[in-house]
Write a protein that holds these residues in place. Structure first.
Motif, PDB file in Angstrom:
ATOM      1  N   PHE A 159       0.867  -1.042   0.079  1.00 33.18           N
ATOM      2  CA  PHE A 159       0.040  -0.070   0.046  1.00 33.18           C
ATOM      3  C   PHE A 159       0.901   1.481   0.210  1.00 33.18           C
ATOM      4  O   PHE A 159       0.244   2.319   0.235  1.00 33.18           O
ATOM      5  CB  PHE A 159      -1.110  -0.183   1.015  1.00 33.18           C
ATOM      6  N   SER A 187       2.973   9.948  -0.152  1.00 35.82           N
ATOM      7  CA  SER A 187       1.664   9.348  -0.010  1.00 35.82           C
ATOM      8  C   SER A 187       1.622   7.967  -0.093  1.00 35.82           C
ATOM      9  O   SER A 187       2.269   7.491  -0.793  1.00 35.82           O
ATOM     10  CB  SER A 187       0.838  10.115  -0.699  1.00 35.82           C
ATOM     11  N   TYR A 202      -3.670   5.512  -0.523  1.00 34.31           N
ATOM     12  CA  TYR A 202      -4.780   6.143  -0.339  1.00 34.31           C
ATOM     13  C   TYR A 202      -4.786   7.700  -0.213  1.00 34.31           C
ATOM     14  O   TYR A 202      -5.541   8.398  -0.195  1.00 34.31           O
ATOM     15  CB  TYR A 202      -5.539   5.804   0.909  1.00 34.31           C
ATOM     16  N   TRP A 239      -2.460   9.285   1.582  1.00 37.82           N
ATOM     17  CA  TRP A 239      -2.351   9.694   2.930  1.00 37.82           C
ATOM     18  C   TRP A 239      -0.819   9.937   3.121  1.00 37.82           C
ATOM     19  O   TRP A 239      -0.164   8.782   2.897  1.00 37.82           O
ATOM     20  CB  TRP A 239      -2.930   8.917   3.912  1.00 37.82           C
ATOM     21  N   ASP A 285      -6.038  13.886   0.490  1.00 34.91           N
ATOM     22  CA  ASP A 285      -5.932  12.433   0.183  1.00 34.91           C
ATOM     23  C   ASP A 285      -6.672  12.134  -1.184  1.00 34.91           C
ATOM     24  O   ASP A 285      -7.370  13.128  -1.722  1.00 34.91           O
ATOM     25  CB  ASP A 285      -6.154  11.629   1.331  1.00 34.91           C
ATOM     26  N   LYS A 286      -6.751  10.958  -1.433  1.00 30.71           N
ATOM     27  CA  LYS A 286      -7.644  10.470  -2.738  1.00 30.71           C
ATOM     28  C   LYS A 286      -9.160  10.972  -2.689  1.00 30.71           C
ATOM     29  O   LYS A 286      -9.813  11.167  -3.493  1.00 30.71           O
ATOM     30  CB  LYS A 286      -7.658   9.077  -3.155  1.00 30.71           C
ATOM     31  N   ARG A 287      -9.743  11.257  -1.359  1.00 30.98           N
ATOM     32  CA  ARG A 287     -11.279  11.541  -1.021  1.00 30.98           C
ATOM     33  C   ARG A 287     -11.098  13.123  -0.806  1.00 30.98           C
ATOM     34  O   ARG A 287     -12.116  13.588  -0.338  1.00 30.98           O
ATOM     35  CB  ARG A 287     -11.736  10.643  -0.117  1.00 30.98           C
TER      36      ARG A 287
END
Length: 96
Positions: free
Chosen positions: A11, A44, A47, A49, A80-82
């Motif tokens: 990850f 990062s 995700y 983060w 982040d990705k969101r």
């Protein structure tokens, strides 16, 4: 130390990411990790983060947050990705 601190695992997490996931990471260990491989504060995970996202979400001390912000000041506004910044996690923690 640099080789160990620069490892990228599953990850896309570095040892600094994993350390910052702890509920109260020791600031002296975070400091050593950042000094050993400063670029890890800018990296990062899968995700989006940064270590700062993990530290804010996990309730790290102000000293740890200060170390991470000094290592990567732009991290405070990195999404982040969101599209969430570390500040989002600091304010909306379940235990806060």
């Amino acid at each position: 130390r640099e080789l160990a601190a620069s490892y990228v695992g599953p990850f896309q997490m570095t040892p600094l990411h994993l350390l910052c996931k702890l509920s109260n990471p020791p600031n002296d260990v975070v400091d050593i990790m950042v000094q050993s491989h400063p670029q890890s504060a800018l990296m990062s995970d899968a995700y989006g983060w940064l270590p700062l996202h993990h530290a804010c979400a996990g309730g790290a001390s102000w000293d740890v947050l200060r170390l991470l912000v000094q290592a990567h000041p732009q991290g405070t506004i990195t999404q982040d990705k969101r599209l969430r910044t570390p500040l989002h996690f600091a304010f909306f923690r379940v235990d806060a």
